[in-house]
Structure formats: structure tokens, C-alpha cells
Design a protein around this motif. Structure first.
Motif, short mmCIF file in Angstrom:
data_model
loop_
_atom_site.label_atom_id
_atom_site.label_comp_id
_atom_site.label_asym_id
_atom_site.label_seq_id
_atom_site.Cartn_x
_atom_site.Cartn_y
_atom_site.Cartn_z
N GLN A 207 0.83 -1.21 0.00
CA GLN A 207 0.00 0.00 0.00
C GLN A 207 0.86 1.25 0.00
OE1 GLN A 207 -2.95 -0.05 3.04
NE2 GLN A 207 -3.96 -1.85 2.21
N SER A 209 3.76 1.63 -1.25
CA SER A 209 4.32 1.82 -2.59
C SER A 209 3.25 2.32 -3.57
CB SER A 209 4.92 0.50 -3.08
OG SER A 209 5.29 0.61 -4.42
N LEU A 210 2.08 1.70 -3.54
CA LEU A 210 1.01 2.11 -4.45
C LEU A 210 0.58 3.55 -4.18
CD1 LEU A 210 -1.11 -1.15 -4.42
CD2 LEU A 210 0.25 -0.29 -6.31
N ALA A 211 0.57 3.94 -2.91
CA ALA A 211 0.11 5.29 -2.55
C ALA A 211 1.06 6.35 -3.08
CB ALA A 211 -0.03 5.42 -1.04
N ALA A 214 3.20 4.26 -7.52
CA ALA A 214 3.85 3.15 -8.21
C ALA A 214 2.78 2.23 -8.80
CB ALA A 214 4.73 2.37 -7.24
#
Lengths: 322, 294
Positions: A207, A209-211, A214
């Protein structure tokens, strides 16, 4: 009120608690405990007896020639006669018989197996764990089949590889055929352990990283996979240590009776495998060669234990508390 | 002060206030709205499968303001926050109705790329979640993955760490693992990591709930400093924190469904923080901020 409570407490202590015996030590539980101990010891005693017996049998042959010589079958007395004509008895006599071709062959097999099984297994696990929908019918079917494949006997994979090699018109007993069978054999193990390793990477990392913007691909490649490497290597090494001891699929593929070092490139060469060479030696008519088989078994055991030890060391060294 | 369409008179007894929770279900009090709106939710409804998690939320988030979302557990405030940068997409069964407009663009429109949304709207999580890498790489990760044009990564890292008031504490150990930092430092590292990609809006999901009071006050000071550069939206369980740092406060509560018992979150009151705390218009808000329920 407090007096009543105090009186009750004292009577409890005197009457109920100080009985002088233990309910944990009645006949039933002692028999049960005995059965548990017996089961435990049965396994351990048999294993220890086997190892000790084999080690004693092979004791005269723990020397460097086990590793540096090919199988040598000359009767020691004949070998001495031949040696009189100027040849070295150490490269003739059954006393100095070794497993060079089997050890080289097994190393080649392991490398080729690893090259095939690791990328395929890790990629499958990454797909199943990071990309596939967890609830889809497809995922559930794959899940069940993976568990089943892990339990399929090695001979079946041997037959599959025989068919494949025949279809390709390849020679019998070459390294790639064995490696295909062994890679198929350990693939489910690699996939299952890799999935475990990926699952143990906390979702907070994903999460986080995605936030940052990415993609799922970047997150998997740069965060999740590196964090899962210790778990993946542990599982892979355990899979390979299972493969190195396998003989059955290799017999089907026509491995064995190779008494020379394979030519480069190894994957197309006919090779010997260590367990098969031990098997051949153990049924030889000469006592001295059967001794070398016992020594070879101990060497193979040490190799497998060493691989497992490496797996455990990697696991402990890189164990993360998230 | 702007005039409020008060739905209930204040100053009821606690019992009356709790009774009012059921009566005044859909009543909403919307106070003064920000002038310069960066984001707004319009009739936002969120479902997880059949479960209606959030009902009709209308909020506006002002530029360079800190907006706090408070309310009891299960009131949907975190769900709303996670919708604001489409992190809720990661929950497979989640479905969003209504729209969330970011500078006028609905981020739930079909052609919108959630990855691009997250580049502009960063997020800090409840539990500090640094990557298992060095401090330096934690900061550099964001600019690298979004392909930000960077002249010198060292400068970007330094700027981000200074922006998160962490530079002086870590400048000598940039190459060490982020896991060696204390919890409060880790959380400020996560804030630094977020600002390294130069977002416009920063979402914070209970950023101090895992921190001790000293670390909390440092993060709160940091939020107040960051307000001049960023729009901050923070979910908090801590009403004092909302009162201390935020410019506006949205109070949510949960309404149990009569048949299933599932609790649907809804917005009760949204106003300037000082007005909400000094003069709440809805009895439910008053009951919550005075500690009578929740």
C-alpha cells in the motif's frame, strides 16, 4: 463476607488441593504418553541405526578418491599385476573406485533444474499471489491442482519427460531430460513456498508503494520480491535437495553407466547421477565396491543436509520482524 | 460566523442526545465552506459488496487547509479518505457511487488512471510503513517510480527530509535501514517519502495513533508547517488532535441498518473546527465531542 470467603479458601486448600496424587498421572495418560514416546523413538532409532550402519560399512572408503575417481572395477590383485606394467593402481583398482561422474552429473542436473524451476516457479507464484483475483474460479482450480501436483510420484514426471524427449527426438539419458523431470517435480514446491514468502510481506509495504503512485508491477518488482527473496531461496533449496536424491525418474530416462566426465555443453551430454551410481555400486559383486556405495550414501546425505542447513541459515539470517 | 441551518437545539441531556442519534439520522449540518476548493466529494456512496459502508457524503477540502474527519469506529471516515486517492480500489468488492472532484475532474471517471491520481494525492498510513530499505532509498523510491525528472537525487532526499523535520536526525545515517528509526521518526520518514513526489494533497489516516505523545506532537507541528504548501486531510480518533491542528472538521457517525444491523457511515456536521468544538449544531456532534458516546 470476607470471613466466609476466607473460610472457603482454607477448606479448599486443605481438602481439594492437597490430595497427594495427580490427575495427570493416572494409568490412561501414562500409557498414552508411553505410546507417544515409542512412536518418536521408533522413527529416530531406525534412522540413527541406518546411518550408523551405513557409515560403519563405508568407513574404509572415506578418502579423496571417492570424489576424484570414476568407477573402477579391477580386482585389486589384478590391478597390482597391471600396475607392474607401469600403470597407476590408483586409477585401476576397485579399492580406489569413486563417484566422480555421478557427483559431476548431479551438480549439472541440479544447476539445470534450478535454471528451469526457479524462474517458472517464482513467476507462477508472483502471478497467483500479486495479480490473479483471489476469488476467481481459475485461481481456486490452480490452487487445488498445485497441492495435488506436489504429491505426484516422481516416476510420473519421469514418464512425462521420457515422452517429451522422445517427441523431440533427443538421445536417451541426457542431462536436459533429467532436469525437465526434476524441475517438474519441484515446481509445485517452489510455487507453494514462494507464495508463502510473498504472502508474508506485509500489505502495508504494498500500500505504501502504491500510494506513492507506483504501479502494481513496480511494487512487485521493487518491493515485494526483494523482501521475499530469503523465503524464496529457502523454498528453492529445499526443493533442490529433494531433487538431488531422486533416482526413479532418472532410471526411466535411461541415466546411468556413464564413467567419464560429460562434454561441454553439459545439458546435451549423457550424464550419470549420484544416486544411480550409488545404486549400481551397491549391487556390484565386489565387496570393496559395495563399501564405496555405503560411503557414497553418507556423502549424498551430507550434501542434502548441507543444502537444508543453508536453507535454514538463509531463513534465520534474513528473517525480518516487520 | 455564517448562519447554520440548525436541526436541533443544543444543550440537551445525555439521554436525549443519544435518543436524538436515531431520530436525526439523515440530518446534516454544513457550515462555512472553503473558498478555494481543491477536492470535493459529491453524493459519495461506498459499498463493499452488498454492504453500504458510506452514505451520501458531501465535503469540500480547501487549499492549504487541514481538514479533520472525526467520528466513532466504523463511521466510514477512513473509507472516505481511502476513496480520495482511489486506494479503496485495492479492495476487490469495493464500489463507489457519486463523484470525487479534484480541481473539477472526477477521479472516478472511466478514463482516469488511479496511478496518476495517487501521484497527485499522497497518503500517510496509520502504522508507519517504511520500506525495508535504507532511509535514502525510502525517499528516492517515489520520485524514481513515477519517473520524476530529477537533477540530483541527493537534493530531493534532503529537501524531503527537511520538509518532514527529520533531516537533522538522520543526515549522518542515510544509508542505514529505515527500520532502525523510532516509530515517530519512521512516521515522519513516511511523510517525507510522500512529499518527495511533490503531491498536491496529502491524506493522513490516523497518522499518530501508533505514536507516543512526544512523537505525536512532533507530527502535529509538522502538519501545521506543511499546511502552507499542501492541502492536508486527516482522519483521527483523537478529538484534541483535530481541535489542535485542523481548520475544518467533518464529523461522521454510523447508523445501524434496522434489518441487517450493518452500520452505514454518514456525515453529520461539517464546519470550521472552532465552530464545531465551541458551538456544535447537531446533538450527535455535541454528544461525541463532549465524550458522551463513541
Amino acid at each position: 463476607m470476607s470471613n466466609v470467603a476466607a473460610r472457603t479458601a482454607s477448606s479448599v486448600t486443605a481438602v481439594n488441593l492437597s490430595t497427594g496424587k495427580s490427575k495427570d498421572k493416572n494409568l490412561g495418560s501414562i500409557v498414552f504418553l508411553g505410546a507417544l514416546w515409542f512412536s518418536l523413538f521408533f522413527g529416530i532409532v531406525v534412522l540413527v541405526a541406518l546411518i550408523v550402519d551405513t557409515a560403519i560399512d563405508g568407513a574404509p572408503r572415506f578418502d579423496k578418491y571417492l570424489f576424484t575417481n570414476f568407477t573402477q572395477t579391477f580386482d585389486p590383485t589384478q590391478a597390482e599385476r597391471l600396475a607392474a606394467s607401469g600403470r597407476d593402481p590408483k586409477v585401476l583398482s576397485a579399492e580406489y573406485s569413486g563417484f566422480k561422474s555421478g557427483i559431476i552429473g548431479s551438480i549439472i542436473l541440479m544447476l539445470t533444474t534450478a535454471v528451469m524451476a526457479i524462474p517458472l516457479g517464482v513467476a507462477s507464484a508472483v502471478y497467483l499471489e500479486e495479480f490473479a483475483s483471489k476469488t476467481s474460479r481459475f485461481s481456486r482450480i490452480v490452487e487445488i491442482n498445485l497441492q495435488n501436483l506436489a504429491a505426484v510420484p516422481a516416476v510420473i514426471y519421469g514418464m512425462l519427460s521420457v515422452g517429451l524427449m522422445a517427441a523431440l527426438g533427443a538421445q536417451r539419458g541426457i542431462a536436459i531430460g533429467g532436469a525437465v523431470a526434476l524441475a517438474l517435480l519441484i515446481l509445485p514446491v517452489v510455487i507453494i513456498t514462494t507464495r508463502e514468502a510473498l504472502r508474508s510481506v506485509p500489505s502495508e509495504i504494498r500500500q505504501g508503494s502504491l500510494a506513492l503512485g507506483a504501479t502494481v508491477w513496480q511494487t512487485t518488482w521493487r518491493q515485494v520480491l526483494p523482501a521475499a527473496v530469503p523465503g524464496i531461496s529457502t523454498g528453492t533449496i529445499l526443493g533442490l535437495s529433494r531433487a538431488i536424491g531422486e533416482a526413479a525418474p532418472l532410471v526411466m530416462l535411461g541415466f546411468g553407466a556413464i564413467n567419464f566426465a560429460p562434454a561441454f555443453p553439459f545439458i546435451g551430454s549423457k550424464i550419470e547421477a549420484f544416486p544411480l551410481e550409488i545404486y549400481d555400486a551397491s549391487s556390484n559383486s565386489q565387496e570393496i565396491i559395495r563399501e564405496s556405495a555405503s560411503a557414497g550414501i553418507i556423502v549424498l546425505l551430507v550434501m542434502i543436509l548441507a543444502m537444508n542447513a543453508i536453507a535454514i541459515i538463509i531463513r534465520n539470517k534474513f528473517q525480518k520482524s516487520w | 460566523m455564517a448562519s447554520h441551518p440548525a436541526t436541533f437545539s443544543t444543550g440537551q441531556s445525555p439521554a436525549a442526545a443519544v435518543d436524538a442519534l436515531n431520530v436525526a439520522d439523515d440530518a446534516q449540518t454544513i457550515g462555512a465552506l472553503p473558498d478555494d476548493v481543491v477536492m470535493e466529494t459529491v453524493n459519495l456512496n461506498v459499498f463493499y459488496g452488498d454492504f453500504h459502508a458510506v452514505h451520501d457524503v458531501n465535503l469540500s477540502f480547501g487549499k492549504n487547509e487541514i481538514t479533520a474527519m472525526i467520528g466513532p469506529s466504523g463511521c466510514g471516515k477512513s473509507t472516505v479518505l481511502r476513496c480520495l486517492n482511489r486506494m479503496n480500489d485495492l479492495v476487490p468488492s469495493a464500489r463507489v457511487e457519486g463523484s470525487i472532484n479534484y480541481h473539477g475532474q472526477n477521479i472516478y471517471a472511466p478514463k482516469v488512471d488511479p496511478i496518476a491520481v495517487r501521484e497527485h494525492i499522497g497518503m500517510v498510513f496509520q502504522k508507519p510503513n517504511p520500506f525495508p530499505k535504507s532511509i535514502y532509498d525510502n525517499i528516492a523510491y517515489g520520485p524514481r517510480v513515477i519517473g520524476m525528472k530529477v537533477d540530483n537525487m541527493d537534493d530531493v532526499v534532503e529537501e524531503a527530509l527537511r520538509g518532514a523535520a527529520l533531516w537533522d536526525e538522520v543526515k549522518d545515517k542515510l544509508k542505514q535501514s529505515a527500520y532502525g528509526l523510532s516509530g515517530g521518526q519512521q512516521q515522519r520518514l513516511c511523510i517525507a517519502r510522500t512529499i518527495a513526489t511533490k503531491p498536491d494533497v496529502i491524506l493522513m489516516d490516523e497518522p499518530c495513533s501508533a505514536l507516543d505523545p512526544i512523537a505525536t506532537s512532533k507530527v502535529e507541528d509538522l502538519m501545521l508547517q506543511m499546511r502552507k504548501d499542501y492541502t492536508i486531510i486527516v482522519v483521527t480518533h483523537n478529538m484534541q488532535q483535530a481541535a489542535r491542528v485542523s481548520d475544518r472538521t467533518a464529523f461522521f457517525t454510523a447508523r445501524p441498518d434496522e434489518t441487517t444491523g450493518n452500520r452505514t457511515g454518514l456525515l453529520v456536521e461539517f464546519d470550521r473546527t472552532k465552530d464545531i468544538f465551541a458551538n456544535p449544531h447537531d446533538p450527535r456532534t455535541e454528544a461525541y465531542i463532549s465524550g458522551r458516546f463513541g
